[in-house]
Write a protein that holds these residues in place. Structure first.
Motif, PDB file in Angstrom:
ATOM      1  N   ARG A   9       0.983  -1.165  -0.231  1.00  0.00           N
ATOM      2  CA  ARG A   9      -0.092   0.281  -0.303  1.00  0.00           C
ATOM      3  C   ARG A   9       0.757   1.217   0.097  1.00  0.00           C
ATOM      4  O   ARG A   9       0.635   2.605  -0.610  1.00  0.00           O
ATOM      5  CB  ARG A   9      -0.829  -0.217   1.096  1.00  0.00           C
ATOM      6  N   TYR A  10       2.229   1.198   0.371  1.00  0.00           N
ATOM      7  CA  TYR A  10       2.787   2.335   0.600  1.00  0.00           C
ATOM      8  C   TYR A  10       3.924   2.182  -0.472  1.00  0.00           C
ATOM      9  O   TYR A  10       4.277   3.564  -0.474  1.00  0.00           O
ATOM     10  CB  TYR A  10       3.992   1.914   1.735  1.00  0.00           C
ATOM     11  N   ALA A  11       4.130   1.433  -1.031  1.00  0.00           N
ATOM     12  CA  ALA A  11       4.999   1.649  -2.544  1.00  0.00           C
ATOM     13  C   ALA A  11       4.489   2.637  -3.388  1.00  0.00           C
ATOM     14  O   ALA A  11       3.260   2.955  -3.803  1.00  0.00           O
ATOM     15  CB  ALA A  11       4.801  -0.033  -3.349  1.00  0.00           C
ATOM     16  N   LEU A  40       3.948   5.286  18.343  1.00  0.00           N
ATOM     17  CA  LEU A  40       3.335   4.125  17.534  1.00  0.00           C
ATOM     18  C   LEU A  40       2.428   4.026  16.262  1.00  0.00           C
ATOM     19  O   LEU A  40       2.016   4.452  16.140  1.00  0.00           O
ATOM     20  CB  LEU A  40       2.974   3.064  18.476  1.00  0.00           C
ATOM     21  N   ALA A  41       2.776   2.704  14.975  1.00  0.00           N
ATOM     22  CA  ALA A  41       2.715   2.390  14.026  1.00  0.00           C
ATOM     23  C   ALA A  41       2.190   3.672  13.387  1.00  0.00           C
ATOM     24  O   ALA A  41       1.163   5.100  12.682  1.00  0.00           O
ATOM     25  CB  ALA A  41       0.885   2.117  14.443  1.00  0.00           C
ATOM     26  N   CYS A  42       3.561   4.724  13.189  1.00  0.00           N
ATOM     27  CA  CYS A  42       3.948   6.041  12.551  1.00  0.00           C
ATOM     28  C   CYS A  42       3.491   5.953  11.231  1.00  0.00           C
ATOM     29  O   CYS A  42       3.109   7.061  10.816  1.00  0.00           O
ATOM     30  CB  CYS A  42       5.418   6.246  13.095  1.00  0.00           C
ATOM     31  N   GLY A  45       4.919   8.514   8.775  1.00  0.00           N
ATOM     32  CA  GLY A  45       5.553   9.481  10.525  1.00  0.00           C
ATOM     33  C   GLY A  45       5.632  11.604  10.260  1.00  0.00           C
ATOM     34  O   GLY A  45       6.067  11.586  10.808  1.00  0.00           O
ATOM     35  N   ARG A  46       4.361  11.285   9.669  1.00  0.00           N
ATOM     36  CA  ARG A  46       3.922  12.987   9.740  1.00  0.00           C
ATOM     37  C   ARG A  46       4.026  13.468  11.149  1.00  0.00           C
ATOM     38  O   ARG A  46       4.637  14.521  10.871  1.00  0.00           O
ATOM     39  CB  ARG A  46       2.654  12.830   8.878  1.00  0.00           C
ATOM     40  N   ASN A  47       3.243  12.614  11.994  1.00  0.00           N
ATOM     41  CA  ASN A  47       2.827  12.889  13.401  1.00  0.00           C
ATOM     42  C   ASN A  47       4.730  13.061  13.864  1.00  0.00           C
ATOM     43  O   ASN A  47       4.746  14.005  15.258  1.00  0.00           O
ATOM     44  CB  ASN A  47       2.050  11.481  14.641  1.00  0.00           C
ATOM     45  N   VAL A  61       7.731   4.075  15.054  1.00  0.00           N
ATOM     46  CA  VAL A  61       7.759   2.763  15.233  1.00  0.00           C
ATOM     47  C   VAL A  61       6.784   2.019  14.411  1.00  0.00           C
ATOM     48  O   VAL A  61       5.443   2.264  14.161  1.00  0.00           O
ATOM     49  CB  VAL A  61       7.380   1.865  16.500  1.00  0.00           C
ATOM     50  N   ASP A  62       7.026   1.287  13.047  1.00  0.00           N
ATOM     51  CA  ASP A  62       5.881   0.921  12.114  1.00  0.00           C
ATOM     52  C   ASP A  62       6.981  -0.776  11.298  1.00  0.00           C
ATOM     53  O   ASP A  62       7.736  -0.527  11.810  1.00  0.00           O
ATOM     54  CB  ASP A  62       5.595   1.893  11.097  1.00  0.00           C
ATOM     55  N   PHE A  63       5.417  -1.666  11.202  1.00  0.00           N
ATOM     56  CA  PHE A  63       6.013  -2.942  10.593  1.00  0.00           C
ATOM     57  C   PHE A  63       6.413  -2.875   9.178  1.00  0.00           C
ATOM     58  O   PHE A  63       6.757  -3.788   8.728  1.00  0.00           O
ATOM     59  CB  PHE A  63       5.790  -4.117  11.669  1.00  0.00           C
ATOM     60  N   SER A  64       5.656  -1.440   8.843  1.00  0.00           N
ATOM     61  CA  SER A  64       5.871  -1.791   6.952  1.00  0.00           C
ATOM     62  C   SER A  64       7.786  -0.519   6.903  1.00  0.00           C
ATOM     63  O   SER A  64       7.971   0.489   7.348  1.00  0.00           O
ATOM     64  CB  SER A  64       4.776  -0.596   6.631  1.00  0.00           C
ATOM     65  N   ALA A  87       8.756  -2.171  13.435  1.00  0.00           N
ATOM     66  CA  ALA A  87       9.193  -3.895  14.320  1.00  0.00           C
ATOM     67  C   ALA A  87       7.316  -3.685  14.615  1.00  0.00           C
ATOM     68  O   ALA A  87       6.425  -3.031  14.022  1.00  0.00           O
ATOM     69  CB  ALA A  87       9.883  -3.003  15.591  1.00  0.00           C
ATOM     70  N   ASP A  88       7.138  -5.452  15.047  1.00  0.00           N
ATOM     71  CA  ASP A  88       5.398  -5.679  14.992  1.00  0.00           C
ATOM     72  C   ASP A  88       4.737  -5.524  16.135  1.00  0.00           C
ATOM     73  O   ASP A  88       5.668  -5.910  16.906  1.00  0.00           O
ATOM     74  CB  ASP A  88       5.688  -6.769  14.483  1.00  0.00           C
ATOM     75  N   LEU A  89       4.407  -4.211  16.127  1.00  0.00           N
ATOM     76  CA  LEU A  89       3.633  -4.092  17.406  1.00  0.00           C
ATOM     77  C   LEU A  89       2.878  -5.073  18.390  1.00  0.00           C
ATOM     78  O   LEU A  89       2.462  -4.896  19.221  1.00  0.00           O
ATOM     79  CB  LEU A  89       2.622  -2.877  18.026  1.00  0.00           C
ATOM     80  N   SER A  90       3.183  -6.080  17.528  1.00  0.00           N
ATOM     81  CA  SER A  90       2.493  -7.542  18.172  1.00  0.00           C
ATOM     82  C   SER A  90       3.408  -7.955  19.264  1.00  0.00           C
ATOM     83  O   SER A  90       3.189  -8.883  20.005  1.00  0.00           O
ATOM     84  CB  SER A  90       1.675  -8.608  17.775  1.00  0.00           C
ATOM     85  N   VAL A 104      -0.681   6.806  20.026  1.00  0.00           N
ATOM     86  CA  VAL A 104      -0.656   5.748  18.651  1.00  0.00           C
ATOM     87  C   VAL A 104      -2.348   5.905  17.579  1.00  0.00           C
ATOM     88  O   VAL A 104      -2.908   5.909  18.255  1.00  0.00           O
ATOM     89  CB  VAL A 104      -1.738   4.455  19.907  1.00  0.00           C
ATOM     90  N   PHE A 105      -1.802   6.274  17.044  1.00  0.00           N
ATOM     91  CA  PHE A 105      -2.632   7.021  15.984  1.00  0.00           C
ATOM     92  C   PHE A 105      -3.621   6.245  14.709  1.00  0.00           C
ATOM     93  O   PHE A 105      -2.659   5.561  13.777  1.00  0.00           O
ATOM     94  CB  PHE A 105      -2.092   7.924  15.161  1.00  0.00           C
ATOM     95  N   TYR A 106      -4.378   5.974  14.302  1.00  0.00           N
ATOM     96  CA  TYR A 106      -4.972   4.900  13.725  1.00  0.00           C
ATOM     97  C   TYR A 106      -4.719   3.949  13.431  1.00  0.00           C
ATOM     98  O   TYR A 106      -4.209   3.078  12.787  1.00  0.00           O
ATOM     99  CB  TYR A 106      -5.692   5.439  12.497  1.00  0.00           C
TER     100      TYR A 106
HETATM  101  C1  SAM Z   1      -3.493   3.506   9.159  1.00  0.00           C
HETATM  102  S1  SAM Z   1      -2.079   3.945   9.187  1.00  0.00           S
HETATM  103  C2  SAM Z   1      -1.802   5.188  10.617  1.00  0.00           C
HETATM  104  C3  SAM Z   1      -0.342   5.266  10.309  1.00  0.00           C
HETATM  105  C4  SAM Z   1       0.037   6.813  10.826  1.00  0.00           C
HETATM  106  N1  SAM Z   1      -0.573   6.590  12.811  1.00  0.00           N
HETATM  107  C5  SAM Z   1      -1.012   8.375  11.003  1.00  0.00           C
HETATM  108  O1  SAM Z   1      -1.955   8.132  11.733  1.00  0.00           O
HETATM  109  O2  SAM Z   1      -0.330   9.159  10.159  1.00  0.00           O
HETATM  110  C6  SAM Z   1      -2.288   2.728  10.632  1.00  0.00           C
HETATM  111  C7  SAM Z   1      -0.387   1.845  10.477  1.00  0.00           C
HETATM  112  O3  SAM Z   1      -0.348   0.908  11.487  1.00  0.00           O
HETATM  113  C8  SAM Z   1       0.450  -0.109  11.041  1.00  0.00           C
HETATM  114  N2  SAM Z   1       0.687  -0.935  11.386  1.00  0.00           N
HETATM  115  C9  SAM Z   1      -1.252  -2.368  11.235  1.00  0.00           C
HETATM  116  N3  SAM Z   1      -0.199  -2.761  12.406  1.00  0.00           N
HETATM  117  C10 SAM Z   1       0.672  -3.326  12.744  1.00  0.00           C
HETATM  118  C11 SAM Z   1       2.302  -3.863  13.531  1.00  0.00           C
HETATM  119  N4  SAM Z   1       1.263  -4.889  14.411  1.00  0.00           N
HETATM  120  N5  SAM Z   1       2.547  -3.238  14.067  1.00  0.00           N
HETATM  121  C12 SAM Z   1       3.316  -2.051  13.056  1.00  0.00           C
HETATM  122  N6  SAM Z   1       2.836  -1.117  13.005  1.00  0.00           N
HETATM  123  C13 SAM Z   1       1.563  -1.783  12.227  1.00  0.00           C
HETATM  124  C14 SAM Z   1       0.471   0.390   9.723  1.00  0.00           C
HETATM  125  O4  SAM Z   1       1.661   0.289   8.709  1.00  0.00           O
HETATM  126  C15 SAM Z   1       0.275   1.302   9.338  1.00  0.00           C
HETATM  127  O5  SAM Z   1       1.700   2.601   8.883  1.00  0.00           O
END
Ligand code: SAM
Length: 200
Positions: A9-11, A40-42, A45-47, A61-64, A87-90, A104-106
Protein backbone atom coordinates in the motif's frame (compact mmCIF):
# COMPACT_ATOMS: atom_id res chain seq x y z
CA UNK A 1 -3.48 -6.36 7.00
CA UNK A 2 0.03 -7.73 7.52
CA UNK A 3 3.28 -5.86 6.96
CA UNK A 4 3.62 -7.03 3.34
CA UNK A 5 0.15 -5.74 2.52
CA UNK A 6 1.03 -2.42 4.13
CA UNK A 7 4.34 -2.34 2.23
CA UNK A 8 2.40 -2.74 -1.02
CA UNK A 9 0.00 0.00 0.00
CA UNK A 10 2.88 2.35 0.77
CA UNK A 11 4.77 1.53 -2.46
CA UNK A 12 5.14 4.49 -4.80
CA UNK A 13 6.54 7.93 -4.26
CA UNK A 14 3.27 9.64 -3.28
CA UNK A 15 2.31 9.77 0.38
CA UNK A 16 -0.67 7.51 1.17
CA UNK A 17 -1.55 9.86 4.01
CA UNK A 18 -0.74 13.55 4.26
CA UNK A 19 2.51 15.13 5.41
CA UNK A 20 0.54 17.27 7.87
CA UNK A 21 0.16 16.20 11.50
CA UNK A 22 -3.20 14.95 12.71
CA UNK A 23 -5.32 17.82 14.07
CA UNK A 24 -5.83 16.04 17.42
CA UNK A 25 -2.12 15.55 17.90
CA UNK A 26 -1.65 19.29 17.51
CA UNK A 27 -4.54 20.20 19.81
CA UNK A 28 -3.76 17.66 22.55
CA UNK A 29 0.03 17.92 22.65
CA UNK A 30 0.81 21.58 22.01
CA UNK A 31 0.53 22.43 25.73
CA UNK A 32 2.99 19.71 26.80
CA UNK A 33 6.65 20.31 27.58
CA UNK A 34 8.67 18.50 24.87
CA UNK A 35 10.62 15.45 26.05
CA UNK A 36 10.93 11.88 24.76
CA UNK A 37 8.11 10.82 22.41
CA UNK A 38 7.16 7.45 20.93
CA UNK A 39 4.84 7.22 17.89
CA UNK A 40 3.56 3.64 17.51
CA UNK A 41 2.25 2.62 14.06
CA UNK A 42 3.80 5.85 12.76
CA UNK A 43 3.23 5.08 9.07
CA UNK A 44 4.97 7.65 6.85
CA UNK A 45 5.92 9.65 9.91
CA UNK A 46 3.80 12.79 9.62
CA UNK A 47 3.13 12.89 13.38
CA UNK A 48 6.65 11.84 14.44
CA UNK A 49 8.16 14.53 12.23
CA UNK A 50 5.83 17.19 13.61
CA UNK A 51 6.75 16.18 17.16
CA UNK A 52 10.44 16.45 16.27
CA UNK A 53 9.77 19.92 14.85
CA UNK A 54 8.22 20.90 18.19
CA UNK A 55 11.39 19.88 20.02
CA UNK A 56 10.46 16.33 21.05
CA UNK A 57 13.11 13.61 20.87
CA UNK A 58 10.83 11.48 18.71
CA UNK A 59 10.91 7.82 17.75
CA UNK A 60 8.55 6.31 15.15
CA UNK A 61 7.82 2.58 14.99
CA UNK A 62 5.94 0.72 12.26
CA UNK A 63 6.08 -2.79 10.79
CA UNK A 64 6.14 -1.50 7.21
CA UNK A 65 9.76 -0.95 6.17
CA UNK A 66 8.47 0.95 3.11
CA UNK A 67 6.59 3.36 5.36
CA UNK A 68 9.62 3.84 7.61
CA UNK A 69 11.79 4.64 4.59
CA UNK A 70 9.27 7.28 3.51
CA UNK A 71 9.23 8.61 7.07
CA UNK A 72 13.01 8.97 7.00
CA UNK A 73 12.70 10.91 3.73
CA UNK A 74 10.00 13.16 5.19
CA UNK A 75 12.20 13.94 8.20
CA UNK A 76 15.16 14.69 5.92
CA UNK A 77 13.03 16.94 3.71
CA UNK A 78 11.81 18.82 6.77
CA UNK A 79 15.36 18.90 8.20
CA UNK A 80 14.59 17.29 11.56
CA UNK A 81 16.13 14.37 13.41
CA UNK A 82 14.03 11.42 14.57
CA UNK A 83 14.66 7.76 15.36
CA UNK A 84 12.93 5.12 13.27
CA UNK A 85 12.37 1.45 13.94
CA UNK A 86 10.75 -1.34 11.91
CA UNK A 87 8.93 -3.61 14.36
CA UNK A 88 5.69 -5.54 14.72
CA UNK A 89 3.80 -4.04 17.63
CA UNK A 90 2.34 -7.45 18.44
CA UNK A 91 5.79 -8.43 19.73
CA UNK A 92 7.40 -5.02 20.33
CA UNK A 93 7.80 -4.01 23.97
CA UNK A 94 9.11 -0.46 24.34
CA UNK A 95 11.16 0.22 27.47
CA UNK A 96 8.92 0.74 30.49
CA UNK A 97 8.49 4.30 31.72
CA UNK A 98 10.85 5.66 29.08
CA UNK A 99 8.68 8.20 27.23
CA UNK A 100 7.03 11.46 28.23
CA UNK A 101 4.58 11.03 25.38
CA UNK A 102 3.34 7.89 23.63
CA UNK A 103 0.94 8.29 20.69
CA UNK A 104 -0.99 5.67 18.74
CA UNK A 105 -2.89 7.01 15.73
CA UNK A 106 -5.26 4.93 13.59
CA UNK A 107 -3.95 1.52 14.56
CA UNK A 108 -6.99 -0.40 13.32
CA UNK A 109 -6.49 -3.97 14.46
CA UNK A 110 -8.87 -6.42 16.14
CA UNK A 111 -9.32 -6.16 19.90
CA UNK A 112 -7.25 -9.26 20.63
CA UNK A 113 -4.24 -7.51 19.06
CA UNK A 114 -5.10 -4.00 20.22
CA UNK A 115 -5.42 -4.66 23.95
CA UNK A 116 -1.84 -5.94 24.55
CA UNK A 117 -0.40 -3.28 22.22
CA UNK A 118 -2.11 -0.50 24.17
CA UNK A 119 -1.00 -2.09 27.46
CA UNK A 120 2.61 -1.98 26.22
CA UNK A 121 2.10 1.60 25.01
CA UNK A 122 0.79 2.59 28.45
CA UNK A 123 3.68 0.85 30.22
CA UNK A 124 6.12 2.94 28.18
CA UNK A 125 4.73 6.20 29.63
CA UNK A 126 7.01 7.83 32.20
CA UNK A 127 5.80 9.44 35.44
CA UNK A 128 4.00 12.64 34.50
CA UNK A 129 3.82 11.48 30.87
CA UNK A 130 0.90 11.26 28.48
CA UNK A 131 -0.63 8.56 26.28
CA UNK A 132 -2.73 9.73 23.34
CA UNK A 133 -4.75 7.23 21.30
CA UNK A 134 -6.79 8.29 18.26
CA UNK A 135 -8.62 5.85 15.99
CA UNK A 136 -11.48 5.56 13.54
CA UNK A 137 -14.54 5.24 15.77
CA UNK A 138 -16.86 2.25 15.45
CA UNK A 139 -19.75 4.63 14.71
CA UNK A 140 -17.84 6.04 11.73
CA UNK A 141 -18.95 2.95 9.84
CA UNK A 142 -22.57 4.11 9.63
CA UNK A 143 -22.38 7.78 10.51
CA UNK A 144 -19.01 9.10 9.40
CA UNK A 145 -16.79 9.57 6.37
CA UNK A 146 -14.09 7.20 5.08
CA UNK A 147 -11.98 4.90 7.22
CA UNK A 148 -11.95 1.09 7.31
CA UNK A 149 -15.27 -0.58 6.60
CA UNK A 150 -14.49 -3.68 8.71
CA UNK A 151 -16.20 -3.29 12.11
CA UNK A 152 -13.77 -5.71 13.80
CA UNK A 153 -10.92 -3.17 13.50
CA UNK A 154 -12.96 -0.16 14.63
CA UNK A 155 -13.34 0.80 18.28
CA UNK A 156 -14.58 3.44 20.67
CA UNK A 157 -13.00 5.52 23.41
CA UNK A 158 -14.69 3.22 25.94
CA UNK A 159 -12.82 0.25 24.48
CA UNK A 160 -9.49 2.02 24.84
CA UNK A 161 -10.34 3.04 28.41
CA UNK A 162 -11.16 -0.61 29.18
CA UNK A 163 -7.83 -1.66 27.62
CA UNK A 164 -6.07 0.78 29.99
CA UNK A 165 -7.93 -0.34 33.13
CA UNK A 166 -4.84 -1.92 34.73
CA UNK A 167 -2.32 0.54 33.31
CA UNK A 168 -2.16 2.91 36.27
CA UNK A 169 -2.89 5.81 33.93
CA UNK A 170 -5.48 8.46 34.76
CA UNK A 171 -7.95 9.10 31.95
CA UNK A 172 -8.00 12.83 31.18
CA UNK A 173 -10.22 12.70 28.12
CA UNK A 174 -12.15 9.92 26.41
CA UNK A 175 -14.73 10.70 23.77
CA UNK A 176 -15.83 10.57 20.17
CA UNK A 177 -14.58 13.55 18.20
CA UNK A 178 -15.44 14.94 14.78
CA UNK A 179 -12.77 15.42 12.10
CA UNK A 180 -13.78 17.51 9.09
CA UNK A 181 -12.45 16.09 5.82
CA UNK A 182 -12.26 18.13 2.59
CA UNK A 183 -13.51 16.06 -0.36
CA UNK A 184 -14.18 16.79 -4.05
CA UNK A 185 -17.85 17.11 -3.21
CA UNK A 186 -17.43 19.34 -0.17
CA UNK A 187 -16.64 18.90 3.48
CA UNK A 188 -17.52 15.63 5.18
CA UNK A 189 -17.12 14.60 8.82
CA UNK A 190 -15.18 11.56 10.04
CA UNK A 191 -15.77 10.25 13.56
CA UNK A 192 -12.72 9.36 15.64
CA UNK A 193 -12.24 7.89 19.10
CA UNK A 194 -9.85 9.93 21.25
CA UNK A 195 -8.35 8.97 24.61
CA UNK A 196 -5.78 11.04 26.47
CA UNK A 197 -4.36 9.56 29.66
CA UNK A 198 -1.63 10.53 32.10
CA UNK A 199 0.65 8.77 34.55
CA UNK A 200 0.72 10.49 37.95
C1 SAM B 1 -3.79 3.99 9.06
S1 SAM B 1 -2.04 3.90 9.19
C2 SAM B 1 -1.72 5.23 10.32
C3 SAM B 1 -0.32 5.78 10.22
C4 SAM B 1 0.00 6.95 11.16
N1 SAM B 1 -0.25 6.62 12.54
C5 SAM B 1 -0.77 8.17 10.75
O1 SAM B 1 -1.70 8.56 11.46
O2 SAM B 1 -0.42 8.76 9.72
C6 SAM B 1 -1.83 2.46 10.21
C7 SAM B 1 -0.39 2.02 10.38
O3 SAM B 1 -0.33 0.95 11.30
C8 SAM B 1 0.73 0.10 10.92
N2 SAM B 1 0.52 -1.18 11.59
C9 SAM B 1 -0.58 -1.96 11.54
N3 SAM B 1 -0.39 -3.07 12.30
C10 SAM B 1 0.85 -2.97 12.83
C11 SAM B 1 1.64 -3.80 13.68
N4 SAM B 1 1.17 -4.97 14.15
N5 SAM B 1 2.87 -3.40 14.02
C12 SAM B 1 3.37 -2.22 13.55
N6 SAM B 1 2.68 -1.39 12.74
C13 SAM B 1 1.44 -1.76 12.39
C14 SAM B 1 0.63 0.08 9.40
O4 SAM B 1 1.83 -0.33 8.79
C15 SAM B 1 0.26 1.52 9.10
O5 SAM B 1 1.41 2.29 8.84
Amino acid sequence: MDSEQWDRRYAGSELVWTAQPNRFLVSEVSDLQPGRALDLACGEGRNTVWLAEQGWRARGVDFSSVAIEKARELAAAREVEADWEVADLSAYRPPAGAFDLVVVFYLQVPAAQRTPILAAAAAAVADGGTLLVVAHDLTNLDNGYGGPQDPTVLYRAEDVIADLADSGLMIERGERVERPVATDTGERVALDALVRARRG
